[in-house]
Structures are given as structure tokens and as C-alpha cells.
Design an enzyme around this catalytic site. Structure first.
Site, PDB file in Angstrom:
ATOM      1  N   LYS A  11      22.716 116.457  40.784  1.00  0.00           N
ATOM      2  CA  LYS A  11      23.276 117.656  40.169  1.00  0.00           C
ATOM      3  C   LYS A  11      24.214 118.386  41.147  1.00  0.00           C
ATOM      4  O   LYS A  11      25.255 117.864  41.452  1.00  0.00           O
ATOM      5  CB  LYS A  11      22.135 118.538  39.668  1.00  0.00           C
ATOM      6  N   ASP A  40      10.646 122.597  42.240  1.00  0.00           N
ATOM      7  CA  ASP A  40      11.886 121.921  41.841  1.00  0.00           C
ATOM      8  C   ASP A  40      12.991 122.970  41.860  1.00  0.00           C
ATOM      9  O   ASP A  40      13.037 123.852  41.009  1.00  0.00           O
ATOM     10  CB  ASP A  40      11.699 121.306  40.437  1.00  0.00           C
ATOM     11  N   ARG A  58      16.021  99.691  54.870  1.00  0.00           N
ATOM     12  CA  ARG A  58      15.074 100.348  53.957  1.00  0.00           C
ATOM     13  C   ARG A  58      14.293 101.426  54.686  1.00  0.00           C
ATOM     14  O   ARG A  58      14.007 102.488  54.149  1.00  0.00           O
ATOM     15  CB  ARG A  58      14.135  99.322  53.292  1.00  0.00           C
ATOM     16  N   TYR A  78      10.772 119.905  33.665  1.00  0.00           N
ATOM     17  CA  TYR A  78      11.846 118.950  33.367  1.00  0.00           C
ATOM     18  C   TYR A  78      11.245 117.747  32.633  1.00  0.00           C
ATOM     19  O   TYR A  78      10.310 117.119  33.131  1.00  0.00           O
ATOM     20  CB  TYR A  78      12.530 118.514  34.671  1.00  0.00           C
TER      21      TYR A  78
HETATM   22  C1  LIG Z   1      17.932 116.015  36.564  1.00  0.00           C
HETATM   23  C2  LIG Z   1      16.707 116.723  36.957  1.00  0.00           C
HETATM   24  C3  LIG Z   1      15.613 116.031  37.507  1.00  0.00           C
HETATM   25  C4  LIG Z   1      15.584 114.517  37.635  1.00  0.00           C
HETATM   26  O1  LIG Z   1      16.559 114.020  38.500  1.00  0.00           O
HETATM   27  P1  LIG Z   1      17.293 112.595  38.318  1.00  0.00           P
HETATM   28  O2  LIG Z   1      18.260 112.585  39.444  1.00  0.00           O
HETATM   29  O3  LIG Z   1      17.914 112.587  36.954  1.00  0.00           O
HETATM   30  O4  LIG Z   1      16.249 111.532  38.431  1.00  0.00           O
HETATM   31  C5  LIG Z   1      14.512 116.777  37.891  1.00  0.00           C
HETATM   32  N1  LIG Z   1      14.464 118.113  37.736  1.00  0.00           N
HETATM   33  C6  LIG Z   1      15.502 118.807  37.209  1.00  0.00           C
HETATM   34  C7  LIG Z   1      15.388 120.284  37.063  1.00  0.00           C
HETATM   35  C8  LIG Z   1      16.653 118.129  36.796  1.00  0.00           C
HETATM   36  O5  LIG Z   1      17.663 118.831  36.264  1.00  0.00           O
END
Ligand SMILES: *Cc1c(COP(=O)(O)O)cnc(C)c1O
Length: 372
Positions: A195, A170, A47, A99
């Protein structure tokens, strides 16, 4: 070193024992002590640290040009660590089209602990007017999801830093291949590695990358270790593997997205196309000033409202109707219905994650759906 070289080498070391060229997946939860009680391998319990996670954090920090990276089990877990690192009562300024998963997290889980305003962050006056003595964080997401709005990163930093406000970006939509926010003064970058880093729609992950190892960063490390929302060794390995092709994949996504945006932009059944690379995009000049290329995501609004938007996606055969993005396969979705009742997304908007299929096949599929 250039980004293609970093992507291939910074997340891998040859295994000392076996001389395996690709570092093995270390599933052991626990690591052996020496007779004096120390941990000569540098690891104690999985962890708090694992060799595959170290390698992943190494390559991610280098890709964004940061001092350190902390990985999590999802993008939302990474975002949550930022919010948890703030003192109770702190004020956050976030974009009104943040988001939706993170916006809902703030509203549902942090309403008793933190205060926040969701504003049009691109309006400098509005941004300045919302800053309070308790403001500790400005959250930026550019290009944004799903409107592809572009925020002038340098301008936000210029406003935030004299007031000791942390700026977090982000960077999920852009990836470090298209945009490197730390180079514009941002303090931390966040990604959903579910992603483009994963790139194959088969794993979940998140990451924070810091410009400097500040006291807030030490807190984030504690949240990662003590909170325990860590990625598995297998997921770390898969991410390291996928990241090796990230620069080439992103280039392919950008090429296809550019061609698709141009096709849609002149289509008689399309009201407008939202893609930062189009000269008609309202913040195209800002995008050019901070992005080296414009990403693989676009949205478009169809003539004929929600019914026509839904008719078209149901006719598509190659594009899969599903949420998420950044995989090799093209995805399309009616975004407003995913985001729920408080969405600001137009009802005739379709969001596309442009994949790596041949562009001729993608256009042919859209053409048959439009004309059906
Ligand atoms: C998908 C996404 C998130 C969240 O990520 P997860 O892996 O689904 O928890 C945050 N910001 C953006 C722009 C995203 O596309």
C-alpha cells in the site's frame, strides 16, 4: 533524526566496492565463503539474508521506532507469521471488521490450531469479557478497513499487558507518518507494504516491526527464514526507493483526503462520510490523541442504496474502480461486494483511496458522477 531524513537515509548505504551512491540490487542467491569457511560479507544464502532486504528492514524499523523489522512477500504473509508464532491452542482477540484477508486466513487456515473471537474491540467491557487464560494476542487495526473505525491503542495495551497478552497493530492505513503505535506500548506493528510504502500499485510486500527482540520475535525470524515468504531483492529495492518520498506522499494524500471529506460531508447525495479527521467521526477525539494526521483513506455512504453507489462509480472517469490503496492514483470500490457474503460493510458504502491528483479534478469528477 526527523522522519523525512530517516526515510531518505536509513535504507541506503554507498556501495563499498564501486562507491555507487545508491546501493545496487544484489540478485545473487549465494555468497562466497572465506578460506576458513566463514562468511566475511555477512551473508550466506538469500533466503536467510540479502543486502537489499537488510537495508529495507533498517529503514522500516527506524520509521516506526522499533528494535527490528522482518519483511515478507505480502502483508498477509507478515500477518501469518504472527499467527504461526503462537503455540497451538492459543486464543486471539481480533476486531470484527479486521481486514477481510486476514480474517479469512484465521478462519480457513488456523481453525484447527488456534481459537479466536472477532469482537467490537472498542467496547472495553466486551474486550475484557473475551479475555481467557489462553489469550495470547490482541490484534488491533486502526483506522480500520473499510469503516475507518478508530481504536484507542493505549487503552487496549493497558488491558492486555498486565495479563501478558501481546498487542499487534495493523498500521497499514495510517502509516508511521500519521501514527506510531509502538510509542503507545504496542508490541509489534504490521503493514501491508503493498500500500503506502510501495505507493505506486506495482509491488507486493509485508512487514512486522517489533518494539523489542523477544523470544516471540526470534520465532518470527525463524518463520521468515525457514518459511521462506521473503520479498525479492528487486521488490526490496523498489520499496527503499519509494519510502524516500513516503512522508511527502502521505502529506499529499492527507491534504486531498481532508478536502474530499469536507466536500462529501456537505453533499446532498451523501448520507455520511467516514474519515477520522472529521469532527463528526464518532472516535475523532481518540484519533486526535494518537494520530498526527488522519490518513488518505475515507469511505462514504450514498443516498439511494447499492444501485446508486454502483451507478456513481460507473460514471467516474478519473477514479479507477479497483481494490487496494495507497498508490498515487485515486481508487474507488464498492467494498461489500469485494468482502463476500459475511461482510458487515453497508451496501451503499464506497471506499476511496485518495490519490495525489489535483483535488479540483477529483471533486469535478465526483460532481459530474453525482449529477449525471
Ligand atoms: C492490504 C491489506 C492487508 C494485506 O496485505 P497484502 O499485501 O494484500 O497481503 C492487511 N491489512 C490491511 C489493512 C490491508 O489494507
Amino acid at each position: 533524526m526527523k522522519i523525512e531524513t530517516i526515510a531518505i537515509h536509513a535504507g541506503n548505504t554507498t556501495d563499498e566496492g564501486s562507491r555507487a551512491v545508491i546501493h545496487p540490487i544484489v540478485t545473487s542467491t549465494t555468497f562466497e565463503r572465506a578460506s576458513d569457511g566463514t562468511y566475511p560479507g555477512g551473508y550466506q544464502y538469500s533466503r536467510s539474508g540479502n543486502p537489499n532486504r537488510t537495508l529495507l528492514e533498517n529503514v522500516l524499523a527506524k520509521l516506526e521506532g522499533g528494535a527490528d523489522a522482518a519483511t515478507f512477500s505480502s502483508g498477509n504473509a507478515a500477518g501469518m507469521a504472527v499467527f504461526q508464532s503462537l503455540a497451538p491452542g492459543s486464543h486471539i482477540i481480533a476486531p470484527d471488521d479486521m481486514y477481510h484477508g486476514l480474517r479469512n486466513q484465521l478462519k480457513n487456515l488456523f481453525a484447527d490450531i488456534l481459537t479466536f473471537d472477532f469482537i467490537d474491540i472498542n467496547n472495553t467491557e466486551v474486550l475484557k469479557n473475551h479475555i481467557k487464560p489462553t489469550t495470547k494476542l490482541i490484534w488491533v487495526e486502526t483506522p480500520s478497513n473499510p469503516l475507518l473505525k478508530v481504536t484507542d491503542i493505549r487503552k487496549v495495551v493497558e488491558i492486555a499487558h498486565p495479563q501478558n497478552i501481546t498487542v499487534v497493530c495493523d498500521n497499514t492505513f495510517a502509516t508511521p507518518i500519521c501514527q506510531q503505535p509502538l510509542s503507545f506500548g504496542v508490541d509489534m506493528v504490521m503493514h501491508s507494504s503493498t500500500k503506502y510504502f510501495g505507493g505506486h500499485s506495482d509491488l507486493m510486500g509485508g512487514v512486522l516491526i517489533t518494539k523489542e527482540k523477544t523470544s516471540q520475535w526470534q520465532k518470527i525470524r525463524q518463520i521468515q527464514e525457514m518459511g521462506g515468504a521473503i520479498p525479492s531483492p528487486m521488490d526490496c529495492y523498489l520499496l527503499v526507493r519509494s519510502i524516500k518520498t513516503l512522508p511527502y506522499r502521505v502529506r499529499g494524500h492527507v491534504n486531498n483526503a481532508t478536502l474530499l471529506a469536507n466536500y462529501l460531508n456537505t453533499h446532498p447525495k451523501v448520507e455520511r462520510v467516514l474519515y477520522p479527521g472529521l469532527p463528526s467521526h464518532p472516535q475523532h477525539e481518540i484519533a486526535k490523541g494518537q494520530m498526527s494526521s488522519f490518513g488518505g483513506m475515507l469511505s462514504f455512504c450514498v443516498i439511494g442504496g447499492e444501485a446508486e453507489a454502483r451507478r456513481i462509480i460507473n460514471k467516474l472517469q478519473l477514479f479507477t474502480q479497483a481494490t487496494s490503496l495507497g498508490g498515487v492514483e485515486s481508487l474507488i470500490e464498492h467494498r461489500a461486494s469485494v468482502e463476500g457474503p459475511d461482510t458487515k460493510t453497508p451496501l451503499n458504502l464506497l471506499r476511496v483511496s485518495v490519490g495525489l491528483e489535483h483535488i479540483d479534478d477529483l471533486i469535478a469528477d465526483l460532481e459530474q458522477a453525482f449529477n449525471d
